[in-house]
Design a protein around this motif. Structure first.
Motif, mmCIF file in Angstrom:
data_model
loop_
_atom_site.group_PDB
_atom_site.id
_atom_site.type_symbol
_atom_site.label_atom_id
_atom_site.label_comp_id
_atom_site.label_asym_id
_atom_site.label_seq_id
_atom_site.Cartn_x
_atom_site.Cartn_y
_atom_site.Cartn_z
ATOM 1 N N GLU A 368 20.255 -63.675 94.510
ATOM 2 C CA GLU A 368 21.532 -63.905 95.188
ATOM 3 C C GLU A 368 22.440 -64.788 94.332
ATOM 4 N N GLY A 369 21.871 -65.883 93.816
ATOM 5 C CA GLY A 369 22.603 -66.746 92.909
ATOM 6 C C GLY A 369 23.812 -67.412 93.523
ATOM 7 N N GLY A 370 23.838 -67.613 94.818
ATOM 8 C CA GLY A 370 24.978 -68.260 95.449
ATOM 9 C C GLY A 370 26.169 -67.349 95.665
ATOM 10 N N TYR A 371 25.956 -66.041 95.452
ATOM 11 C CA TYR A 371 27.042 -65.077 95.630
ATOM 12 C C TYR A 371 26.776 -64.256 96.893
ATOM 13 N N ASP A 372 27.717 -64.268 97.827
ATOM 14 C CA ASP A 372 27.581 -63.501 99.063
ATOM 15 C C ASP A 372 28.270 -62.158 98.876
ATOM 16 N N GLN A 373 27.492 -61.087 98.820
ATOM 17 C CA GLN A 373 28.057 -59.770 98.547
ATOM 18 C C GLN A 373 29.038 -59.320 99.632
ATOM 19 N N ALA A 374 28.893 -59.861 100.829
ATOM 20 C CA ALA A 374 29.809 -59.499 101.908
ATOM 21 C C ALA A 374 31.240 -59.958 101.614
ATOM 22 N N ASP A 375 31.397 -60.986 100.771
ATOM 23 C CA ASP A 375 32.732 -61.468 100.414
ATOM 24 C C ASP A 375 33.544 -60.405 99.687
ATOM 25 N N ALA A 376 32.878 -59.460 99.042
ATOM 26 C CA ALA A 376 33.576 -58.441 98.270
ATOM 27 C C ALA A 376 34.476 -57.573 99.156
ATOM 28 N N GLU A 377 34.105 -57.410 100.428
ATOM 29 C CA GLU A 377 34.914 -56.553 101.306
ATOM 30 C C GLU A 377 36.328 -57.101 101.468
ATOM 31 N N GLY A 378 36.444 -58.394 101.759
ATOM 32 C CA GLY A 378 37.765 -58.998 101.901
ATOM 33 C C GLY A 378 38.539 -58.988 100.598
ATOM 34 N N PHE A 379 37.855 -59.217 99.496
ATOM 35 C CA PHE A 379 38.485 -59.194 98.171
ATOM 36 C C PHE A 379 39.110 -57.818 97.895
ATOM 37 N N ILE A 380 38.349 -56.781 98.200
ATOM 38 C CA ILE A 380 38.845 -55.421 97.965
ATOM 39 C C ILE A 380 40.007 -55.097 98.885
ATOM 40 N N LYS A 381 39.906 -55.480 100.161
ATOM 41 C CA LYS A 381 40.980 -55.165 101.114
ATOM 42 C C LYS A 381 42.281 -55.885 100.758
ATOM 43 N N LEU A 382 42.194 -57.114 100.315
ATOM 44 C CA LEU A 382 43.401 -57.835 99.900
ATOM 45 C C LEU A 382 44.047 -57.156 98.689
ATOM 46 N N ASN A 383 43.239 -56.732 97.744
ATOM 47 C CA ASN A 383 43.783 -56.071 96.562
ATOM 48 C C ASN A 383 44.298 -54.668 96.868
ATOM 49 N N ALA A 384 43.756 -54.076 97.944
ATOM 50 C CA ALA A 384 44.189 -52.726 98.327
ATOM 51 C C ALA A 384 45.401 -52.736 99.252
ATOM 52 N N LEU A 385 45.804 -53.922 99.749
ATOM 53 C CA LEU A 385 46.866 -53.979 100.757
ATOM 54 C C LEU A 385 48.141 -53.283 100.299
ATOM 55 N N ARG A 386 48.644 -53.590 99.138
ATOM 56 C CA ARG A 386 49.895 -52.993 98.675
ATOM 57 C C ARG A 386 49.735 -51.491 98.419
ATOM 58 N N LEU A 387 48.530 -51.089 98.024
ATOM 59 C CA LEU A 387 48.282 -49.668 97.796
ATOM 60 C C LEU A 387 48.303 -48.897 99.117
ATOM 61 N N ARG A 388 47.763 -49.506 100.186
ATOM 62 C CA ARG A 388 47.747 -48.860 101.499
ATOM 63 C C ARG A 388 49.155 -48.794 102.090
ATOM 64 N N VAL A 389 49.922 -49.882 101.896
ATOM 65 C CA VAL A 389 51.306 -49.875 102.394
ATOM 66 C C VAL A 389 52.106 -48.771 101.692
ATOM 67 N N ARG A 390 51.946 -48.654 100.409
ATOM 68 C CA ARG A 390 52.686 -47.634 99.676
ATOM 69 C C ARG A 390 52.256 -46.229 100.106
ATOM 70 N N ALA A 391 50.949 -46.042 100.311
ATOM 71 C CA ALA A 391 50.450 -44.728 100.702
ATOM 72 C C ALA A 391 51.017 -44.279 102.070
ATOM 73 N N LYS A 392 51.209 -45.260 102.975
ATOM 74 C CA LYS A 392 51.780 -44.916 104.278
ATOM 75 C C LYS A 392 53.272 -44.631 104.193
ATOM 76 N N ALA A 393 53.992 -45.418 103.410
ATOM 77 C CA ALA A 393 55.452 -45.279 103.335
ATOM 78 C C ALA A 393 55.878 -44.145 102.410
ATOM 79 N N GLN A 394 55.067 -43.890 101.367
ATOM 80 C CA GLN A 394 55.435 -42.882 100.363
ATOM 81 C C GLN A 394 54.224 -41.990 100.078
ATOM 82 N N PRO A 395 53.904 -41.096 101.038
ATOM 83 C CA PRO A 395 52.729 -40.237 100.859
ATOM 84 C C PRO A 395 52.842 -39.399 99.594
ATOM 85 N N ARG A 396 51.725 -39.185 98.945
ATOM 86 C CA ARG A 396 51.692 -38.364 97.742
ATOM 87 C C ARG A 396 51.773 -36.881 98.133
ATOM 88 N N ASP A 397 52.378 -36.088 97.317
ATOM 89 C CA ASP A 397 52.457 -34.644 97.565
ATOM 90 C C ASP A 397 51.065 -34.007 97.496
#
Length: 397
Positions: A368-397
């Motif tokens: 484990e080494g002091g790293y909580d793998q569950a933390d990765a979910e929030g990290f990914i969602k925060l980094n994906a936020l702008r991508l999800r907003v863009r996908a909703k507002a400007q759908p790809r063809d």
């Protein structure tokens, strides 16, 4: 008139020495810098005197070259256009520095060099000279005389009894120092033409290299290489030893078409065995000791730094400012790298550092080494936020 000439003893400067005496009715003092090109340094001094120089300097600058020019450049991690370790580029400011110094000491009105009007070296020599002595006069015969090419120069040399190392049968030029040998001109001006057999001097043909690999260890302290296979060496001694080791295994050959500062493309062939080993060894230590963002930022700035060195701006304030940054970053580059060398290949065999940021417990699949793998979910969602907003507002063809 008194002129100090940067003199190598090769075709160009041998002709230039005689031409300056005749054309300017000048007293010519020759200066040859020993930066590791071999026995030709003392030969050049005697040749200069025999050809008409009033005085000839031959200075051993090998340690200064590696310590104060090569090593600082290597701390940047810079390559010009992704390949070139700038062996010729980094030698020119050192030569020009001493050229200007000798001119001052001798009371000379001008300095002269053998760089052509088409190349980079004229820029490197003259930018350095003007940076160190703004009022210096520079004479560049290639920009003045009527010679069109080297065949005419060879005829001129024969007419005046000047021996030259270039012949019509072997019409490429060479430039050698402790960091590399470069080859250009003549038959090499065709990018489709393979370099002539037997041209290379520092490196064995990889297919003729030993059939057994060789292990080599390179140790760094505070940013610079200090030892090879456990033996502590001075900068020049260290590079010399690595040239020998790398050369026998065919390490460090580069054949490229590069963009000259003056605006044209040129084909150059280089062999840099020791420098190639140093470059890869440094990056291996840095992979352990440099913070991710620092390394990425350093690599971005290294591109600009390499351009400055290649273009001749060694004594420019922007290069000096970048150098301060690279020197700061390099303070943690301490460690040892082990390579296996085999027929032109540098194979990683191990690296270690007392300052390593590598934490096996963090990266291991078994700890484990002091790293909580569950933390990765929030990290990914925060980094994906702008991508999800863009996908909703400007759908790809």
């Amino acid at each position: 008139m008194k002129i100090v000439l940067a003199y190598s003893g090769g075709l160009d400067t041998s002709i230039i020495l005689k031409w300056l005496i005749e054309h300017y009715n000048a007293e010519v003092i020759c200066f040859t810098a020993d930066i590791g090109q071999g026995e030709e340094v003392e030969e050049a001094r005697f040749k200069a005197l025999k050809t008409g120089a009033s005085k000839a300097y031959a200075l051993d600058l090998r340690e200064e070259f590696v310590r104060d020019f090569v090593f600082p450049m290597f701390r940047s991690g810079g390559l010009y256009e992704g390949y070139y370790l700038m062996g010729t580029s980094i030698a020119r400011p050192l030569i020009a520095k001493h050229l200007v110094r000798i001119a001052k000491e001798e009371g000379a009105e001008a300095i002269a060099h053998g760089a052509t009007g088409k190349g980079n070296d004229q820029v490197r020599f003259e930018l350095t000279a003007y940076s160190l002595e703004p009022s210096i006069r520079v004479i560049a015969p290639w920009r003045e005389w009527d010679f069109v090419g080297r065949p005419q120069m060879i005829e001129y040399a024969a007419l005046h009894g000047i021996p030259v190392p270039v012949t019509l049968e072997k019409p490429y030029s060479m430039d050698a120092n402790l960091l590399h040998i470069s080859y250009e001109g003549g038959v090499l001006e065709d990018p489709w033409a393979e370099p002539p057999a037997g041209m290379f001097r520092l490196t064995k043909d990889p297919w003729e290299a030993p059939n057994e690999p060789e292990l080599v260890e390179i140790q760094f302290e505070g940013g610079d290489a200090v030892a090879v296979n456990g033996e502590r060496l001075s900068p020049a001694e260290l590079l010399t030893k690595l040239n020998t080791i790398g050369g026998r295994h065919g390490i460090g050959r580069v054949d490229l078409v590069e963009n000259r500062f003056v605006g044209m493309k040129s084909r150059g062939v280089y062999e840099t065995p020791g420098g190639t080993l140093l470059y890869h060894a440094r990056r291996a230590v840095e992979s352990l000791t440099l913070d991710r963002e620092v390394m990425h930022q350093r690599d971005q700035l290294a591109i600009k730094y390499a351009e400055l060195v290649y273009n001749g701006f060694w004594f420019a304030p922007e290069r000096e400012a970048l150098q301060a940054y690279f020197d700061h970053v390099a303070r943690t580059v301490t460690g040892t790298v082990r390579f296996k060398l085999y027929k032109g290949n540098i194979i990683m065999a191990g690296r270690r550092s007392p300052l390593s940021l590598y934490d096996k417990s963090l990266v291991s699949f078994d700890e484990e080494g002091g790293y909580d793998q569950a933390d990765a979910e929030g990290f990914i969602k925060l980094n994906a936020l702008r991508l999800r907003v863009r996908a909703k507002a400007q759908p790809r063809d």
